[in-house]
Design an enzyme around this catalytic site. Structure first.
Site: not given
Ligand code: APR
Length: 309
Positions: A12, A14, A34, A119-121, A152, A176
């Site tokens: 979502n 990305g 991905d 961006v990841s948490n 926000r 954060h």
């Molecule tokens: N390499 C590349 N992509 C990966 C890997 C990896 N090793 N592991 C997981 N992914 C991908 C998943 O396949 C998925 O498409 O990361 C994506 C995450 O997408 P969502 O599940 O939709 O999560 P999203 O809402 O995008 O959030 C991602 O951002 O805001 C932060 O807390 C949130 O840590 C989370 C991250």
């Protein structure tokens, strides 16, 4: 305009980030990477097919490996799992640390000169993981948190005052998480201190709602976390870098003594330009705000202790 920006994680956050980057013409190519076969390729193709309508020439491509990402000037990392209701950002730490480690090794190998926008948490800890694994200087590993938390806060204030969001200036510092520090003393409406326009009784719940902003969305969505505002925030940082705008934005930065803190990432006012993090601004804080910032940094350190890098 940059030559190439890569977004790792085509979920979502990305995918929305890639689309916004293309629509803002920030690079000739945007690469979505991905691990899921077909998803980055499919989303990239779908976005590229919107180009004739949206009027951008940025080529969006997807891949399951980092070959097409090679030489990217900026890499936005959104890979990982998102929160579900009842989870804190810290609950994601072990899973996402492993993912971010693997991603950072690939970035180091294929994009050694890139600026990483994390961006990841949990955000502050993931920044640290990326910095350690990639071995990049702090100028080139910056975290997206404060821009989102501030957006926000600004949105809620604009709503309460019935004024344009454009006229609300504010900064949210700290980690954060629940301990973030909205700086009420630096919140203005076109230069007018917010305390002259809203009584404390109205301001306090807004500050609290901003702190809880991520969880509010998670509890509504139930199956994931926010992504429209997070992707906007990440793209604002990338835009400042790509266009060398020298913008002052609250970002997670590796601290080396600023604000009396060192050895952790924490949200502070940063100048962003083509060099990445070009400066950390040290502003005066009230003793209460300083205490809150230190408590927030301590919370980041505790989460760092959960994992080994
Ligand atoms: N390499 C590349 N992509 C990966 C890997 C990896 N090793 N592991 C997981 N992914 C991908 C998943 O396949 C998925 O498409 O990361 C994506 C995450 O997408 P969502 O599940 O939709 O999560 P999203 O809402 O995008 O959030 C991602 O951002 O805001 C932060 O807390 C949130 O840590 C989370 C991250």
């Amino acid at each position: 305009m940059l030559d190439k920006i890569t977004v790792v994680g085509a979920g979502n956050v990305g995918a929305t980030t890639a689309q916004r980057l293309a629509e803002k013409h920030l690079a000739r190519t945007v690469v979505l990477v991905d691990v899921v076969a077909g998803v980055p390729q499919g989303k990239g193709l779908d976005q590229w097919e919107s180009a004739p309508i949206e009027g951008f020439d940025t080529r969006v491509v997807g891949a399951n490996d980092y070959g097409p990402a090679a030489g990217s000037e900026v890499v936005v990392v959104t890979a990982g799992i998102a929160r579900k209701p009842g989870m804190s950002r810290d609950d994601l730490v072990r899973t996402n640390a492993d993912i971010v480690k693997q991603v950072s090794q690939q970035i180091k190998a294929t994009c050694p000169d890139a600026i990483i926008v994390m961006v990841s948490n949990p955000l502050d800890v993931m920044c640290w993981v990326a910095k350690q694994v990639a071995g990049f200087p702090r100028q080139r590993v910056i975290g997206m948190a404060g821009v989102l938390d501030t957006a926000r806060y600004r949105a809620f204030l604009a709503e309460a005052l019935n004024v344009s969001v454009a006229d609300i200036q504010a900064m949210v510092l700290g980690g954060h998480g629940d301990t973030m520090v909205p700086l009420v003393s630096y919140t203005t409406v076109s230069g007018i201190p917010i305390t002259q326009l809203l009584p404390k009784a109205k301001l306090d719940p807004i500050v609290q709602r901003a702190r809880n902003g991520g969880a509010e969305i998670v509890s509504l969505l139930k199956t994931g976390s926010a992504y429209y505002a997070p992707s906007s925030a990440a793209v604002q940082m990338v835009e400042a870098i790509a266009l060398d705008r020298k913008r002052i934005l609250p970002c997670a930065a590796w601290l080396e003594g600023e604000y009396g803190l060192s050895g952790m990432y924490c949200g502070v006012p940063c100048k962003l330009g083509r060099g990445g993090l070009e400066q950390i601004l040290e502003v005066e804080l009230s003793s209460e705000e300083r205490k809150a910032l230190h408590a927030s940094a301590e919370a980041v350190k505790q989460t760092m202790g959960v994992i080994a890098v």
